[in-house]
Design an enzyme around this catalytic site. Sequence first.
Site, PDB file in Angstrom:
ATOM      1  CD  GLN A  80     -39.131 -26.176   7.889  1.00 31.85           C
ATOM      2  OE1 GLN A  80     -38.729 -27.224   7.417  1.00 31.85           O
ATOM      3  NE2 GLN A  80     -40.326 -26.047   8.443  1.00 31.85           N
ATOM      4  CB  CYS A 111     -38.495 -33.834  11.439  1.00 31.61           C
ATOM      5  SG  CYS A 111     -37.904 -35.303  10.582  1.00 31.61           S
ATOM      6  CG  ASN A 213     -49.379 -28.594   8.239  1.00 28.08           C
ATOM      7  OD1 ASN A 213     -48.335 -29.135   8.569  1.00 28.08           O
ATOM      8  ND2 ASN A 213     -49.924 -28.812   7.066  1.00 28.08           N
ATOM      9  N   GLY A 237     -49.511 -29.009   2.784  1.00 29.61           N
ATOM     10  CA  GLY A 237     -48.421 -29.920   2.465  1.00 29.61           C
ATOM     11  C   GLY A 237     -48.819 -30.918   1.410  1.00 29.61           C
TER      12      GLY A 237
END
Length: 384
Positions: A80, A111, A213, A237
């Site tokens: 990534q 982020c 996700n 995650g």
Amino acid sequence: MTVATAPARPLRIGPIDLDVPVVLAPMAGITNTAFRRLCREYGAGLYVSEMITSRALVERNETTMRLIRHHESETPRSIQLYGVDPKTIAEAVRIIVAEDHADHIDLNFGCPVPKVTRKGGGAALPWKSKLFADIVDQAVKAAGDIPLTVKMRKGIDRDHLTFLDAGRAAEDAGAAAVALHARTASEFYSGHADWNAIGELKLAVTSIPVLGNGDIWSADDAVRMMAETDCDGVVVGRGCLGRPWLFGELANAFGGAGKTVDATLGFVSDAFRRHAELLVEFFEDEDRGCRDVRKHVSWYFKGYPVGGDIRTGLATASSLAEIDELLGRLDRSAPYPGADAEGQRGRAGHPKKTALPEKWLESRELASSASEMMRGAEIENSGG
């Protein structure tokens, strides 16, 4: 423990065929080679590196060049990348392709860390729609035959959502798939992920896979997400922190061949010990490897009868011998504790106003004066 199952649903990302529709989410300081190898030992899927800063890669930073290395057992290899400048990201992609560092590249636009978003990076960047499209377009062209995907959030906050526009732009630019962490930047990791948004994105992006996700703590959650949203795969995650065998449960749930687990305390102890061993190998330094595994202690032993003295010892151990001695004190026959070991892992944080550059929300076009300011967003200690 009974796990729901679903019909077999392989996932194709460009030329990569995956037996199960499961992806390990990039997590800074977590998804290094050691953790990826450990997860692979239990299950199947695509295992993505921790985030690599494109500028550091172009400048051949020593630590970064180490992080992009894969063990010979890792296939397909996935990296990534993170950045804010189309030319720099494209150059980083060209290096990865020319030097055969990966079989798949993902771009991070998720982020939420303030020191990144206040410079216009991470989850703030898709608000500047042309810049986002330019980055994906140039990266796809630089990648050539290597599939390039995009991971993003819903947007900055509920009043400034970007995921539908960004998803369509990524599709138009030739991305091989898009993944949505179904929270906004302002939500950080708090509350509940909005799976409805994943369903909306699936309806908007029709020619490439859409991955979901957020809040996948178990194989049951993954099966349910795909059923409710019709997404093509799941990105896992925080749910696998201290539970690398989750990928075995996921593989079994989707008709693959995962390792069947009886998560007694002895089993968990062995997994923790294996993680420490792999970290020592990765860092080529026993002390550093044992220090790095300390952050995982609370995750592995959540809900298990492990006394404070042993937990403290594991969180301060500096050798495999010390770890072995401490683990040897445990009652290996202690059974899986059920609900006490399940649920959320990692820090959730609290909703808060996203830190942004001055006047960032006034226009979706990037002011020429903002380019130099945004260079500061390319730091190495961020995550998606």
